[in-house]
Scaffold this active site. Structure first.
Site, PDB file in Angstrom:
ATOM      1  N   GLY A 531       0.830  -1.204   0.000  1.00 27.55           N
ATOM      2  CA  GLY A 531       0.000   0.000   0.000  1.00 27.55           C
ATOM      3  C   GLY A 531       0.853   1.238   0.000  1.00 27.55           C
ATOM      4  O   GLY A 531       2.090   1.173   0.055  1.00 27.55           O
ATOM      5  N   GLN A 532       0.194   2.401  -0.079  1.00 27.61           N
ATOM      6  CA  GLN A 532       0.908   3.676  -0.097  1.00 27.61           C
ATOM      7  C   GLN A 532      -0.027   4.774   0.378  1.00 27.61           C
ATOM      8  O   GLN A 532      -1.223   4.751   0.129  1.00 27.61           O
ATOM      9  CB  GLN A 532       1.421   4.006  -1.497  1.00 27.61           C
ATOM     10  CG  GLN A 532       2.229   5.291  -1.562  1.00 27.61           C
ATOM     11  CD  GLN A 532       2.977   5.436  -2.890  1.00 27.61           C
ATOM     12  OE1 GLN A 532       2.864   4.605  -3.765  1.00 27.61           O
ATOM     13  NE2 GLN A 532       3.738   6.491  -3.012  1.00 27.61           N
ATOM     14  N   GLY A 533       0.547   5.725   1.120  1.00 30.90           N
ATOM     15  CA  GLY A 533      -0.201   6.883   1.566  1.00 30.90           C
ATOM     16  C   GLY A 533       0.674   8.113   1.532  1.00 30.90           C
ATOM     17  O   GLY A 533       1.800   8.086   1.007  1.00 30.90           O
ATOM     18  N   GLY A 534       0.172   9.233   2.092  1.00 34.83           N
ATOM     19  CA  GLY A 534       0.936  10.469   2.082  1.00 34.83           C
ATOM     20  C   GLY A 534       2.224  10.377   2.879  1.00 34.83           C
ATOM     21  O   GLY A 534       3.191  11.099   2.614  1.00 34.83           O
ATOM     22  N   TYR A 535       2.280   9.482   3.873  1.00 33.29           N
ATOM     23  CA  TYR A 535       3.470   9.311   4.704  1.00 33.29           C
ATOM     24  C   TYR A 535       4.554   8.538   3.987  1.00 33.29           C
ATOM     25  O   TYR A 535       5.737   8.658   4.319  1.00 33.29           O
ATOM     26  CB  TYR A 535       3.078   8.537   5.975  1.00 33.29           C
ATOM     27  CG  TYR A 535       2.391   7.240   5.637  1.00 33.29           C
ATOM     28  CD1 TYR A 535       1.006   7.190   5.579  1.00 33.29           C
ATOM     29  CD2 TYR A 535       3.104   6.097   5.325  1.00 33.29           C
ATOM     30  CE1 TYR A 535       0.362   6.030   5.224  1.00 33.29           C
ATOM     31  CE2 TYR A 535       2.464   4.929   4.965  1.00 33.29           C
ATOM     32  CZ  TYR A 535       1.097   4.893   4.916  1.00 33.29           C
ATOM     33  OH  TYR A 535       0.458   3.755   4.550  1.00 33.29           O
ATOM     34  N   GLY A 536       4.204   7.665   3.043  1.00 35.98           N
ATOM     35  CA  GLY A 536       5.175   6.791   2.395  1.00 35.98           C
ATOM     36  C   GLY A 536       4.524   5.495   1.953  1.00 35.98           C
ATOM     37  O   GLY A 536       3.335   5.458   1.641  1.00 35.98           O
ATOM     38  N   LYS A 537       5.304   4.404   1.966  1.00 33.51           N
ATOM     39  CA  LYS A 537       4.823   3.120   1.452  1.00 33.51           C
ATOM     40  C   LYS A 537       4.738   2.083   2.572  1.00 33.51           C
ATOM     41  O   LYS A 537       5.433   2.173   3.579  1.00 33.51           O
ATOM     42  CB  LYS A 537       5.751   2.614   0.351  1.00 33.51           C
ATOM     43  CG  LYS A 537       5.808   3.539  -0.864  1.00 33.51           C
ATOM     44  CD  LYS A 537       6.783   3.031  -1.917  1.00 33.51           C
ATOM     45  CE  LYS A 537       6.806   3.980  -3.116  1.00 33.51           C
ATOM     46  NZ  LYS A 537       7.785   3.550  -4.149  1.00 33.51           N
ATOM     47  N   LYS A 552       5.660   0.087   7.691  1.00 33.86           N
ATOM     48  CA  LYS A 552       5.308   1.415   7.179  1.00 33.86           C
ATOM     49  C   LYS A 552       6.576   2.253   7.144  1.00 33.86           C
ATOM     50  O   LYS A 552       7.149   2.587   8.180  1.00 33.86           O
ATOM     51  CB  LYS A 552       4.248   2.070   8.068  1.00 33.86           C
ATOM     52  CG  LYS A 552       3.692   3.350   7.477  1.00 33.86           C
ATOM     53  CD  LYS A 552       2.438   3.811   8.200  1.00 33.86           C
ATOM     54  CE  LYS A 552       2.766   4.628   9.416  1.00 33.86           C
ATOM     55  NZ  LYS A 552       1.582   5.321   9.973  1.00 33.86           N
ATOM     56  N   ASP A 648      -8.610  10.728  12.222  1.00 37.84           N
ATOM     57  CA  ASP A 648      -8.555  10.360  10.794  1.00 37.84           C
ATOM     58  C   ASP A 648      -9.212   8.995  10.566  1.00 37.84           C
ATOM     59  O   ASP A 648      -8.655   8.134   9.897  1.00 37.84           O
ATOM     60  CB  ASP A 648      -7.109  10.348  10.297  1.00 37.84           C
ATOM     61  CG  ASP A 648      -7.027  10.390   8.770  1.00 37.84           C
ATOM     62  OD1 ASP A 648      -7.990  10.845   8.124  1.00 37.84           O
ATOM     63  OD2 ASP A 648      -6.002   9.957   8.223  1.00 37.84           O
TER      64      ASP A 648
END
Length: 854
Positions: A531-537, A552, A648
């Site tokens: 997965g991936q988000g604004g923080y990284g992968k 993470k 969140d």
């Protein structure tokens, strides 16, 4: 371009910068207030990113700003009143964000503003009548906001320069304004509101192309003033309460060429007859389904099934090649025979055009654009075009040289024209935006290296290089990058020396070396990315003991200071609940920050609700997921030490293990709950900068910046609506809370239930949906506490049919009962217009009917 990370406050030092261009990247974080120091800035282009936070007030003091484009981000908070100082600004493009609050009436002071695009936000309050005083305003587009039953000011009918007024789906009421005094009006969309009364009888502008008044409460008859409008393409007044006869002169006196179409949609009114001839001219379509006149067999031709409007479909226009050309070359339309030439490729979008059907205006557009960029008409080829949500018109253009190649100076001239927004506006086409501009290999040397980098990357090492930034600015950027890299190396060495000592201070959490986690993920191979988000992968890793974990890995722009990082780990180490994702360990060395969690094999709840989910969740599973999520959050609110507001909560932050047990994850935005002061008084909220995910954010938190436990209740309520409907919180400008409320008001609850859910007990669904809407109340005090949510979900679970309950209990073992104290919070849904038993009124006593999906 694929840039990520945050915008640096050091941008404010580039005093000579005129163009700040970061369009279409993956930049997150907030807009630095230091950008307000750029006194020479003319273009602020930040659209198409992941920016969050409020608009800095300092942006309102940029004396030369011509264009502000922040659309398609996650910007929140109100529009600063300081924006009324932007005397030179002609374009406000802020659509598709989460901007909230009242539109400042002070904006009427803007003497140069042409386009005000604020559609698809969370604006509320009233429509300022003062906006009608803007002397040059051509486009006012506010679709898909919520103005809380406000009326449309009558003064909007006096805006002499207005070309387009679009107020679709804004929760407006009252009467429709008289727009007959707007001589240049091309496009009027007031659909999906609660407008009542009759349609004003005065004649509209002869240039008008689109009138959309559908989905309102309009009454009276269809006025004759819709007759004799030579450019009208679409007249949409469906789903109202219009009566009487339809004057066929609306469509009878139209002479259309083969490129033109005229569509009239009057379905679902109270129309009883057609006055005049019922013969339809060529290229005219009339829809009258759902009117009393459809009982007349002579009018059956108007009452058949509807089909998709062809003008909305994709329109490829490319021609078959006449000859074989080498790579980068194509058959040029500038020649009658076989001639190969290398085009420039341009992705281009009209953001708010003044028409509904492009084909009649295609030739005009080609003439307008070639004139604006000083090319001959046959040098432009529209390769394809398609309508997008908005509606916006996206197209792909090819610009061909007169011979086989553009020379270097011509390439530079065309590139600068598009990137500097120097192509003159034309009202009918509205504002445009550059999506991409591709230089083929044959032009690789046409643009000097630094500028070519700005075209292909959009930036030079994280700062977009405007064409006028100059050598001094470039040197400054390079120096800052070298300094930053040097500091990063020093920090990495320092971290490496201190990591082992720091790890000993956190009980119950294992410290992993960088090497251990690299080995677990095959050196962070892309095949292990989960997965991936604004923080990284996030990577799936297998540790040396065989255990499977989720790793993470923070990207460069998301790194915290070591103290802050270790403080967060220490906090996470104290959270222990079966419905929270467990922290296994962490890594803080080699300039890396990684958190290691238990691996959740069934992914996120959002993935399991998508249309592509391999095993759709039935109602019992969804109910148990809701209960598990609520219990995890209740633990954070009441039993964590110290208590925590998550801030969140969303479907992608609820993970499912191998038994589909729900576990709440990602505490990156969490805030500690307030504690008692010296007098023993505990505040009810935490004052904080608004952060979170659009669609899930508590409206009162948006407006007041006061974060409470009820903010998490609102977000979880949105997740409940996702569980019931399968919809996303915001999709194509539609808000899930608003859409479900509409269905609830009209007694059409079951029409929006997710078809993938299979059969379900209607009483349980009604109770679950009622609870979800309670959670999503606008007012904080009207929402239940998280303890009340858990108690209600347990009550609904106890109603489940035996077979479903057994299936669910098999997957959710030992679900503990929660003893909840009485709450002072109101638990009544405030819907005065509908009783709570509307959708369940057909239930038979002591029998729970099972409804199959539609």
């Amino acid at each position: 371009m694929e840039l990520s990370g945050n915008l640096s406050s050091k941008l404010g030092r580039l005093s000579n910068l005129t163009i700040l261009n970061f369009m279409w990247n993956n930049i997150s974080g907030s807009i630095p207030k230091e950008i307000g120091n750029l006194a020479s800035l003319e273009l602020l282009l930040l659209n198409g990113n992941q920016l969050t936070g409020p608009l800095p007030e300092e942006l309102g003091y940029l004396p030369k700003l011509d264009r502000i484009q922040i659309d398609e981000n996650n910007i929140s908070g109100p529009i600063p009143i300081s924006f009324a100082n932007l005397n030179k600004t002609r374009h406000f493009h802020m659509n598709n964000n989460s901007i909230s609050g009242q539109i400042p009436p002070e904006l009427y002071k803007l003497p140069s503003l042409l386009h005000l695009l604020l559609d698809n936000n969370n604006l509320s309050g009233y429509l300022p009548p003062e906006l009608s005083k803007m002397p040059l305003l051509r486009i006012l587009q506010l679709d898909n906001n919520n103005f809380n039953g406000a009326t449309i000011p009558a003064s909007y009918g006096d805006m002499s320069q207005l070309v387009k007024l679009s107020l679709r789906n804004c929760n407006l009421q009252g009467e429709m304004p008289d727009m007959s005094r707007v001589p240049e009006l091309l496009y009027l969309d007031l659909s999906s509101n609660k407008l009542n009364g009759s349609i004003p009888p005065d004649r509209l502008s002869e240039n008008i192309t689109t009138i959309d008044l559908s989905n309102n409460h309009l009454t009276g008859e269809i006025p004759i003033n819709f007759t004799g409008l030579p450019h009208l393409q679409r007249l949409l007044i469906a789903n109202n309460s219009l009566g009487g006869s339809i004057p066929s002169s609306i469509w009878q006196n139209r002479t259309l060429n083969k490129m033109e179409n005229f569509t009239v949609e009057l379905q679902h009114n109270e129309l009883s007859n057609i006055t005049g001839s019922t013969d339809l001219p060529p290229n005219v379509t009339v829809w009258l389904q759902g009117n009393p006149l459809c009982s007349n067999p002579n009018l059956v031709q108007f009452c058949g099934s509807e089909s998709e409007d062809e003008s909305k479909s994709q329109g490829p226009t490319n021609n078959k090649s006449l000859c074989s050309c080498p790579p980068s070359y194509e058959d040029s339309p500038t020649s009658d025979g076989c001639a190969c030439a290398a085009p420039l490729l341009v992705g281009y979008r009209l953001k708010s055009p003044g028409f509904s059907d492009f084909l009649p205006y295609k030739s005009d557009f080609e003439g307008y654009l070639t004139s604006g960029i000083d090319l001959v008409l046959h040098q432009l080829h529209i390769d394809s075009f398609e309508w997008e949500e908005g509606p916006r018109l996206k197209m792909y253009l090819k610009l061909f040289p007169e011979n086989n190649l553009f020379n270097d100076s011509e390439v530079q001239r065309l590139v600068n024209l598009f990137e500097s927004w120097d192509i003159p506006d034309k009202p009918i086409f509205g504002p445009y935006e550059l999506l991409n501009l591709t230089l083929l290999d044959v032009y690789k040397d046409a643009i000097p290296t630094p500028q070519r980098s700005s075209l292909s990357k959009g930036a030079l090492a994280g700062i977009v290089l405007g064409a006028i930034a100059g050598a001094v600015t470039l040197s400054t950027v390079v120096f800052l990058l070298i300094l930053r890299r040097h500091v990063r190396k020093i920090n990495a060495i320092t971290r490496k020396r201190r990591a082992s000592k720091a790890s000993m201070k956190i009980d119950g959490v294992k410290f992993f070396s960088y090497g251990e986690l690299a080995t677990a993920t095959n050196n962070f191979n892309s095949s292990t990315q989960a997965g991936q988000g604004g923080y990284g992968k996030v990577y799936k890793g297998i540790l040396v003991d065989g255990s499977v974990v989720a790793i993470k890995r923070a990207q460069e722009g998301s790194l915290q200071g070591e103290k802050e990082f270790l403080t967060e780990i220490e906090l996470l180490s104290r959270l222990h609940h079966r419905n929270l994702v467990s922290l296994v360990g962490y890594c803080d060395e080699e300039c890396e920050q990684m958190l290691v969690y238990e691996f959740m094999s069934n992914g996120t709840l959002r993935d399991n609700l998508s249309a592509n989910a391999k095993d759709p969740l039935n109602f019992a599973m969804r109910l148990r997921i809701a209960l598990g999520s609520a219990k995890g959050i209740l633990y954070l609110h009441t039993d964590a030490n110290p208590p925590i507001f998550h801030r969140d909560i969303k479907a992608s932050n609820i993970l499912l293990d191998s038994k589909y047990t729900a576990k709440v994850a990602d505490f990156g935005l969490s805030r500690l709950a307030p504690v008692a002061d010296i007098e023993g008084i505990v505040p009810t909220y935490v004052s904080t900068v608004v952060m979170g995910t659009p669609g899930y954010l508590d409206p009162e938190y948006f407006l007041t910046h006061k974060l409470t436990d009820k903010s998490d209740v609102y977000s979880l309520g949105v997740v409940f609506l996702e569980l019931l409907t399968g919809m996303q919180p915001i999709s194509h400008g539609k808000n899930i809370v608003r859409e479900v409320n509409i269905a609830y008001q009209s007694g059409m609850i079951f029409s929006i239930i997710d078809g993938q859910m299979g059969s379900y007990p209607s009483e349980g669904v009604v109770k679950f949906l009622t609870l979800a809407l309670k959670c999503c109340q606008q007012e904080t005090d009207a929402r239940p506490s998280m303890a009340e949510v858990v108690r209600e979900l347990e009550s609904i679970c106890s109603m489940m049919p035996e077979a479903d309950a057994i299936t669910a209990d098999h997957m959710f073992i030992d679900v503990e009962k929660v003893v909840t104290p009485p709450s002072s919070s109101s638990s009544t849904v405030k819907y005065p217009y509908v009783s709570l038993d509307v959708s369940g009124s057909n239930l038979v006593s002591e029998v729970t009917p099972v409804i199959k999906p539609r």
